[in-house]
Design a protein around this motif. Structure first.
Motif, PDB file in Angstrom:
ATOM      1  N   ASP A 177       6.246 -37.134  25.779  1.00 27.01           N
ATOM      2  CA  ASP A 177       6.753 -35.829  25.362  1.00 27.01           C
ATOM      3  C   ASP A 177       6.630 -35.665  23.847  1.00 27.01           C
ATOM      4  OD1 ASP A 177       9.688 -36.598  24.161  1.00 27.01           O
ATOM      5  OD2 ASP A 177       9.077 -37.898  25.816  1.00 27.01           O
ATOM      6  N   ALA A 178       6.813 -34.432  23.372  1.00 28.62           N
ATOM      7  CA  ALA A 178       6.610 -34.117  21.954  1.00 28.62           C
ATOM      8  C   ALA A 178       7.536 -34.920  21.044  1.00 28.62           C
ATOM      9  CB  ALA A 178       6.801 -32.620  21.722  1.00 28.62           C
ATOM     10  N   THR A 179       8.782 -35.138  21.487  1.00 31.31           N
ATOM     11  CA  THR A 179       9.727 -35.881  20.651  1.00 31.31           C
ATOM     12  C   THR A 179       9.278 -37.326  20.489  1.00 31.31           C
ATOM     13  OG1 THR A 179      11.437 -34.541  21.677  1.00 31.31           O
ATOM     14  CG2 THR A 179      12.180 -36.399  20.336  1.00 31.31           C
ATOM     15  N   THR A 180       8.848 -37.931  21.592  1.00 38.42           N
ATOM     16  CA  THR A 180       8.367 -39.313  21.531  1.00 38.42           C
ATOM     17  C   THR A 180       7.140 -39.402  20.638  1.00 38.42           C
ATOM     18  OG1 THR A 180       9.213 -39.784  23.735  1.00 38.42           O
ATOM     19  CG2 THR A 180       7.508 -41.255  22.905  1.00 38.42           C
ATOM     20  N   GLU A 181       6.251 -38.425  20.778  1.00 33.95           N
ATOM     21  CA  GLU A 181       5.042 -38.429  19.946  1.00 33.95           C
ATOM     22  C   GLU A 181       5.410 -38.392  18.469  1.00 33.95           C
ATOM     23  OE1 GLU A 181       1.683 -36.380  21.318  1.00 33.95           O
ATOM     24  OE2 GLU A 181       0.896 -35.925  19.329  1.00 33.95           O
ATOM     25  N   ARG A 182       6.377 -37.540  18.126  1.00 27.86           N
ATOM     26  CA  ARG A 182       6.804 -37.445  16.728  1.00 27.86           C
ATOM     27  C   ARG A 182       7.402 -38.770  16.255  1.00 27.86           C
ATOM     28  NH1 ARG A 182      10.664 -33.532  16.895  1.00 27.86           N
ATOM     29  NH2 ARG A 182       9.188 -32.262  18.065  1.00 27.86           N
ATOM     30  N   THR A 183       8.249 -39.382  17.110  1.00 26.16           N
ATOM     31  CA  THR A 183       8.853 -40.671  16.758  1.00 26.16           C
ATOM     32  C   THR A 183       7.777 -41.715  16.499  1.00 26.16           C
ATOM     33  OG1 THR A 183      10.699 -40.138  18.206  1.00 26.16           O
ATOM     34  CG2 THR A 183      10.491 -42.439  17.535  1.00 26.16           C
ATOM     35  N   ILE A 184       6.795 -41.770  17.400  1.00 27.95           N
ATOM     36  CA  ILE A 184       5.732 -42.774  17.278  1.00 27.95           C
ATOM     37  C   ILE A 184       4.934 -42.543  15.994  1.00 27.95           C
ATOM     38  CG2 ILE A 184       3.554 -43.575  18.276  1.00 27.95           C
ATOM     39  CD1 ILE A 184       4.766 -43.056  21.058  1.00 27.95           C
ATOM     40  N   ILE A 185       4.560 -41.293  15.746  1.00 27.06           N
ATOM     41  CA  ILE A 185       3.747 -41.003  14.557  1.00 27.06           C
ATOM     42  C   ILE A 185       4.512 -41.316  13.277  1.00 27.06           C
ATOM     43  CG2 ILE A 185       2.913 -39.015  13.207  1.00 27.06           C
ATOM     44  CD1 ILE A 185       0.872 -40.252  15.082  1.00 27.06           C
ATOM     45  N   GLU A 186       5.802 -40.977  13.253  1.00 28.94           N
ATOM     46  CA  GLU A 186       6.599 -41.274  12.046  1.00 28.94           C
ATOM     47  C   GLU A 186       6.655 -42.770  11.790  1.00 28.94           C
ATOM     48  OE1 GLU A 186       9.467 -37.336  12.263  1.00 28.94           O
ATOM     49  OE2 GLU A 186      10.377 -39.334  12.482  1.00 28.94           O
ATOM     50  N   LEU A 187       6.846 -43.548  12.858  1.00 30.36           N
ATOM     51  CA  LEU A 187       6.887 -45.008  12.708  1.00 30.36           C
ATOM     52  C   LEU A 187       5.550 -45.546  12.211  1.00 30.36           C
ATOM     53  CD1 LEU A 187       8.898 -46.041  15.876  1.00 30.36           C
ATOM     54  CD2 LEU A 187       9.465 -46.657  13.523  1.00 30.36           C
ATOM     55  N   LEU A 188       4.467 -45.038  12.788  1.00 29.35           N
ATOM     56  CA  LEU A 188       3.140 -45.530  12.402  1.00 29.35           C
ATOM     57  C   LEU A 188       2.820 -45.150  10.959  1.00 29.35           C
ATOM     58  CD1 LEU A 188       1.069 -44.865  15.660  1.00 29.35           C
ATOM     59  CD2 LEU A 188       2.261 -46.948  14.941  1.00 29.35           C
ATOM     60  N   HIS A 189       3.205 -43.947  10.556  1.00 26.44           N
ATOM     61  CA  HIS A 189       2.986 -43.542   9.157  1.00 26.44           C
ATOM     62  C   HIS A 189       3.799 -44.416   8.218  1.00 26.44           C
ATOM     63  CE1 HIS A 189       1.331 -39.236  10.051  1.00 26.44           C
ATOM     64  NE2 HIS A 189       0.418 -40.174  10.140  1.00 26.44           N
ATOM     65  N   ARG A 190       5.001 -44.771   8.637  1.00 26.57           N
ATOM     66  CA  ARG A 190       5.830 -45.639   7.797  1.00 26.57           C
ATOM     67  C   ARG A 190       5.171 -47.017   7.647  1.00 26.57           C
ATOM     68  NH1 ARG A 190      11.502 -46.004  10.122  1.00 26.57           N
ATOM     69  NH2 ARG A 190      11.164 -43.823  10.688  1.00 26.57           N
ATOM     70  N   LEU A 191       4.613 -47.526   8.739  1.00 28.79           N
ATOM     71  CA  LEU A 191       3.910 -48.822   8.665  1.00 28.79           C
ATOM     72  C   LEU A 191       2.731 -48.713   7.704  1.00 28.79           C
ATOM     73  CD1 LEU A 191       3.865 -49.833  12.454  1.00 28.79           C
ATOM     74  CD2 LEU A 191       5.202 -50.912  10.635  1.00 28.79           C
ATOM     75  N   ARG A 192       1.952 -47.641   7.867  1.00 31.48           N
ATOM     76  CA  ARG A 192       0.790 -47.424   6.987  1.00 31.48           C
ATOM     77  C   ARG A 192       1.248 -47.329   5.525  1.00 31.48           C
ATOM     78  NH1 ARG A 192      -1.842 -42.389   6.580  1.00 31.48           N
ATOM     79  NH2 ARG A 192       0.291 -41.671   6.240  1.00 31.48           N
TER      80      ARG A 192
END
Ligand code: ADP
Ligand code: MG
Length: 261
Positions: A177-192
């Motif tokens: 879902d859109a919320t999960t997608e946002r959570t995942i992307i935010e985490l990945l951007h933070r890692l980057r």
């Protein structure tokens, strides 16, 4: 470590002349890939273009016919602990009887060893990772009883506790879902942003420009690779997707302002 044991150490991932076949049918044909450290890279290409095969081969799960693979200049065996992997959801046996917390704790085994029982500190670490993906209330839940998006969050949490330098995720946003997608992307951007290298097999062309800064376009062969700004072009998309072009006309026709949203 002597100089000559290193090979293109300036790249997080360096692949030369890699060919992989399944029963004599090539899935990857003589590909070269270079991904610099600290980027968030997308691997895109149509179904069956070899994206999952590429990741599995890099991780040593599929044996190539030919080729040369280095991560930070080293073969995978030497840097296994620096690598995190989230497999394609459809490739995981979700009926395996294990809790969300267990799945995350398994991510720590690389460091604590398979023979040692995880202790309280490890469990606290795993719980903290579940909290980061908003899954702390589901720690004791069987993974088979979680939704697709929740399962994906648990696997992201497992990758987080690995504290890797290089992450591979195979379609982490597919079917969530859109919320999960946002959570995942935010985490990945933070890692980057923390200097990690994140390599994602990505299925949604409409978000490539917004989510990623590096792009590898694959269709058994490498079609193009480089910064998203220089690589995400109509011409490269056409070469990568060929007959499936109709499916991608919409994102290409968006004016730049909307495409950046
Ligand atoms: P993608 O992830 O881009 O959809 P895959 O890497 O999964 O593509 O598959 C590439 C090609 O290799 C496909 O044609 C697929 O059917 C084939 N393939 C993948 N895994 C296997 C396997 N274990 N045995 C035989 N063929 C496979
Ligand atoms: Mg795949």
């Amino acid at each position: 470590m002597s100089e000559h044991t290193l090979h293109e150490p300036q790249y997080a991932l360096h692949i030369e002349d890699l060919t992989v076949t399944y029963h004599a049918t090539p899935a990857l044909w003589d590909i070269d890939v270079n991904i610099p450290p600290g980027v968030m890279a997308a691997i895109v290409g149509p179904n069956g273009s070899g994206k999952s095969t590429l990741i599995k081969t890099v991780l040593g799960l599929v044996r190539p016919v030919a080729g040369h693979i280095r991560m930070f200049g080293y073969p995978v065996k030497a840097v296994r602990r620096r690598i995190g992997y989230v497999p394609q959801r459809s490739s995981v046996d979700w009926d395996f009887p294990t809790t969300a917390l267990d799945v995350v704790t398994m991510g720590l085994y690389g460091r604590i060893g398979w023979l040692l029982r995880p202790g309280r500190a490890h469990q606290a670490q795993a719980l903290a990772a579940l909290e980061q993906v908003g899954m702390q209330d589901y720690a004791a839940r069987q993974i088979s009883q979680l939704s697709g998006g929740q399962q994906q969050r648990v696997f992201i949490a497992r990758a987080l506790v690995q504290d890797a330098d290089l992450y591979f995720l195979d379609e982490p946003m597919a079917g969530v879902d859109a919320t999960t997608e946002r959570t995942i992307i935010e985490l990945l951007h933070r890692l980057r942003d923390a200097g990690k290298t994140v390599i994602v097999v990505h299925h949604d062309l409409t978000t490539v420009q917004r989510y990623f800064d590096w792009l590898v376009m694959l269709n058994v062969r490498i079609i193009a690779q480089g910064s998203v700004a220089s690589t995400y072009t109509a011409d490269n998309l056409r070469k990568t997707y060929g007959g499936q072009l109709a499916l991608i006309e919409t994102p290409l026709e968006l004016p730049p302002s909307e495409a950046q949203l």
